[in-house]
Design a protein around this motif. Structure first.
Motif, PDB file in Angstrom:
ATOM      1  N   ASP A  63      42.449  45.586  31.993  1.00 22.69           N
ATOM      2  CA  ASP A  63      41.776  44.938  33.123  1.00 22.69           C
ATOM      3  C   ASP A  63      42.704  43.863  33.671  1.00 22.69           C
ATOM      4  N   ALA A  64      42.473  43.486  34.938  1.00 21.42           N
ATOM      5  CA  ALA A  64      43.280  42.439  35.549  1.00 21.42           C
ATOM      6  C   ALA A  64      42.671  41.063  35.320  1.00 21.42           C
ATOM      7  N   VAL A  65      41.462  41.028  34.745  1.00 27.07           N
ATOM      8  CA  VAL A  65      40.747  39.750  34.581  1.00 27.07           C
ATOM      9  C   VAL A  65      40.596  39.422  33.087  1.00 27.07           C
ATOM     10  N   MET A 103      37.158  39.486  31.266  1.00 24.55           N
ATOM     11  CA  MET A 103      36.579  40.799  30.955  1.00 24.55           C
ATOM     12  C   MET A 103      37.085  41.265  29.582  1.00 24.55           C
ATOM     13  N   GLY A 149      40.497  49.301  34.082  1.00 29.96           N
ATOM     14  CA  GLY A 149      39.488  48.477  34.747  1.00 29.96           C
ATOM     15  C   GLY A 149      38.250  48.484  33.870  1.00 29.96           C
ATOM     16  N   PHE A 161      35.455  39.068  40.019  1.00 26.94           N
ATOM     17  CA  PHE A 161      35.108  39.441  38.640  1.00 26.94           C
ATOM     18  C   PHE A 161      35.350  38.284  37.660  1.00 26.94           C
ATOM     19  N   TYR A 183      28.900  40.217  34.046  1.00 30.31           N
ATOM     20  CA  TYR A 183      28.958  41.391  34.921  1.00 30.31           C
ATOM     21  C   TYR A 183      27.955  42.477  34.519  1.00 30.31           C
ATOM     22  N   ARG A 224      47.491  45.046  36.141  1.00 35.52           N
ATOM     23  CA  ARG A 224      46.826  45.281  37.421  1.00 35.52           C
ATOM     24  C   ARG A 224      47.109  46.687  37.917  1.00 35.52           C
ATOM     25  N   LEU A 225      46.031  47.437  38.157  1.00 34.38           N
ATOM     26  CA  LEU A 225      46.173  48.730  38.836  1.00 34.38           C
ATOM     27  C   LEU A 225      46.655  48.457  40.254  1.00 34.38           C
ATOM     28  N   GLY A 247      36.347  46.253  32.493  1.00 32.85           N
ATOM     29  CA  GLY A 247      35.221  45.333  32.674  1.00 32.85           C
ATOM     30  C   GLY A 247      34.747  44.778  31.343  1.00 32.85           C
ATOM     31  N   LEU A 269      36.086  53.973  35.861  1.00 36.34           N
ATOM     32  CA  LEU A 269      34.801  54.025  36.572  1.00 36.34           C
ATOM     33  C   LEU A 269      34.579  52.726  37.327  1.00 36.34           C
ATOM     34  N   ARG A 270      34.169  52.866  38.592  1.00 33.08           N
ATOM     35  CA  ARG A 270      33.791  51.723  39.437  1.00 33.08           C
ATOM     36  C   ARG A 270      34.951  50.750  39.645  1.00 33.08           C
ATOM     37  N   ARG A 317      31.666  48.669  29.112  1.00 32.47           N
ATOM     38  CA  ARG A 317      30.585  49.663  29.135  1.00 32.47           C
ATOM     39  C   ARG A 317      31.110  51.040  28.716  1.00 32.47           C
TER      40      ARG A 317
HETATM   41  C1  LIG Z   1      32.830  47.079  38.674  1.00 30.23           C
HETATM   42  S1  LIG Z   1      33.787  46.649  37.270  1.00 30.23           S
HETATM   43  C2  LIG Z   1      33.744  48.164  36.340  1.00 30.23           C
HETATM   44  C3  LIG Z   1      33.976  47.957  34.883  1.00 30.23           C
HETATM   45  C4  LIG Z   1      33.886  49.214  34.024  1.00 30.23           C
HETATM   46  N1  LIG Z   1      34.880  50.199  34.400  1.00 30.23           N
HETATM   47  C5  LIG Z   1      32.520  49.817  34.115  1.00 30.23           C
HETATM   48  O1  LIG Z   1      32.381  50.887  34.715  1.00 30.23           O
HETATM   49  O2  LIG Z   1      31.582  49.222  33.589  1.00 30.23           O
HETATM   50  C6  LIG Z   1      35.417  46.662  37.945  1.00 30.23           C
HETATM   51  C7  LIG Z   1      36.481  46.132  37.010  1.00 30.23           C
HETATM   52  O3  LIG Z   1      37.753  46.399  37.583  1.00 30.23           O
HETATM   53  C8  LIG Z   1      38.586  45.271  37.387  1.00 30.23           C
HETATM   54  N2  LIG Z   1      39.621  45.288  38.413  1.00 30.23           N
HETATM   55  C9  LIG Z   1      39.511  45.027  39.737  1.00 30.23           C
HETATM   56  N3  LIG Z   1      40.695  45.200  40.336  1.00 30.23           N
HETATM   57  C10 LIG Z   1      41.561  45.570  39.370  1.00 30.23           C
HETATM   58  C11 LIG Z   1      42.943  45.906  39.369  1.00 30.23           C
HETATM   59  N4  LIG Z   1      43.678  45.905  40.488  1.00 30.23           N
HETATM   60  N5  LIG Z   1      43.520  46.241  38.200  1.00 30.23           N
HETATM   61  C12 LIG Z   1      42.793  46.270  37.037  1.00 30.23           C
HETATM   62  N6  LIG Z   1      41.497  45.948  36.989  1.00 30.23           N
HETATM   63  C13 LIG Z   1      40.881  45.624  38.147  1.00 30.23           C
HETATM   64  C14 LIG Z   1      37.650  44.093  37.491  1.00 30.23           C
HETATM   65  O4  LIG Z   1      38.183  42.944  36.877  1.00 30.23           O
HETATM   66  C15 LIG Z   1      36.418  44.634  36.794  1.00 30.23           C
HETATM   67  O5  LIG Z   1      36.454  44.360  35.409  1.00 30.23           O
END
Ligand SMILES: C[S@@+](CC[C@H](N)C(=O)[O-])C[C@H]1O[C@@H](n2cnc3c(N)ncnc32)[C@H](O)[C@@H]1O
Length: 245
Positions: free
Chosen positions: A82-84, A87, A60, A15, A22, A104-105, A62, A122-123, A65
Motif C-alpha cells: 500500500d502507499a499509505v 493501512m 493496495g 486514505f 477505512y 506506490r502503484l 488497505g 480490489l478497489r 480485507r
Molecule cells: C478503497 S481501499 C481498498 C483496500 C483493499 N484493496 C480492499 O479492497 O479492501 C484503496 C487502497 O488503495 C491504496 N492506494 C491508493 N492509491 C494507491 C497507489 N497509487 N499505490 C498503492 N496503494 C494505493 C489506499 O491507500 C487504500 O488503502
C-alpha cells in the motif's frame, strides 16, 4: 515495512485520514458487507486451486480485507502493498507475520519480474491516475501462467455520478482489457461487483432492505452480466513468456 513512498497524492491523503477506520466506513451494515462478500467470493473462486503457500501480492491492501482471506482462509503467502503507512500498520497489527511493502502503484514496483504466483487488486485502480502503468507492472511481477484479479470502477455505468467529490478515475472495461492484453494478460472471466450505487447498499443495512436490493442485483446479474456494472472484477492469467513478441 519497506521503503517510504515519496510525495503523498490526493488519494493517499484521503486514505491517510481514514486509516484504520477505512473498513468500518466501507463495510458498515449488511448491504455493504454483502457487496464485499461478492467481491471476496470472486477472489476465492479465482485462487481456489492455488497451492498452500503460493506467493500472492495484494496491491493496495488497505486494512487487509483481501489479505485476511488470502492468508487466513486460503493459506497463501501474502505480500500486502500500500502507499499509505497507516493501512499497512493495521495489517501488521492483525498479523505481524504478513510481509508489508510501502510502495506506490503507478510507479515501478520494487519486485523482480515474475516474483508472484498471483496478484490481486480490489478497489484500488480507480485511485491511481497512472492505472495503465500500474496494471502493466502487476502483469510484470506475476509469473507466466500466474493469476491476475483486478476490480475496476466502470466508466460506462452510474459510478460516474457516485464519485463527484473524490479523486477517482473510473475506467472503461474495454480499455482495461486492452491494456492488460498488451501487458501479457489473457483475461478469462469477469463478474459484476454491483450495478447499484453504494448509497443504496449503505441504506440497505437491515435484513429486509438487503433482501430487496440483493434481488434487484441478482436480476441485473441475470439480465446484464457485467455490462453496465459500476464495479467489475476481471480475472486473467499471465501468458507464458514464450508467446511474447
Ligand atoms: C478503497 S481501499 C481498498 C483496500 C483493499 N484493496 C480492499 O479492497 O479492501 C484503496 C487502497 O488503495 C491504496 N492506494 C491508493 N492509491 C494507491 C497507489 N497509487 N499505490 C498503492 N496503494 C494505493 C489506499 O491507500 C487504500 O488503502
Amino acid at each position: 515495512m519497506s521503503e517510504p513512498a515519496q510525495t503523498e497524492t490526493t488519494a493517499e491523503a484521503h486514505f491517510t485520514r481514514l486509516g484504520a477506520g477505512y473498513d468500518d466506513e466501507a463495510f458498515a451494515g449488511a448491504g455493504l458487507r454483502w457487496v464485499s462478500e461478492r467481491e471476496l467470493d470472486a477472489v476465492r473462486a479465482a485462487f481456489a486451486d492455488l497451492p498452500e503457500g503460493a506467493r500472492v501480492l495484494d496491491a493496495g491492501a488497505g486494512n487487509g480485507r483481501v489479505t485476511r482471506v488470502l492468508d487466513a482462509e486460503l493459506g497463501l503467502s501474502v505480500t500486502a502493498l500500500d502507499a499509505v503507512p497507516e493501512m499497512l500498520t493495521t495489517i501488521e497489527r492483525w498479523n505481524p507475520g504478513t510481509r508489508t511493502v510501502l510502495a506506490r502503484l503507478g510507479e515501478p514496483l520494487p519486485f523482480e519480474t515474475a516474483s508472484f504466483d498471483a496478484v490481486v487488486s480490489l478497489r484500488v485502480l480507480k485511485w491511481v491516475p497512472a492505472w495503465e502503468h500500474a496494471l502493466t507492472e502487476l502483469a510484470r511481477v506475476v509469473r507466466p501462467g500466474g493469476r491476475v484479479v483486478v476490480e475496476i470502477t466502470n466508466r460506462n455505468s452510474l459510478a460516474r455520478l457516485g464519485y463527484r467529490h473524490a479523486p477517482v478515475t473510473p475506467v472503461a472495461r474495454r480499455s482495461v482489457r486492452e491494456v492488460g492484453a498488451r501487458a501479457g494478460i489473457c483475461w478469462t472471466s469477469e463478474a459484476a461487483g454491483t450495478h447499484l450505487p453504494f448509497a443504496l447498499w449503505r441504506a440497505a443495512s437491515g435484513p429486509s432492505a438487503l433482501r430487496a436490493v440483493a434481488a434487484v442485483q441478482r436480476g441485473a446479474d441475470r439480465a446484464l452480466g457485467p455490462v453496465g456494472a459500476r464495479s467489475i472484477v476481471l480475472v486473467g492469467e499471465r501468458r507464458p513468456s514464450t508467446l511474447e513478441p
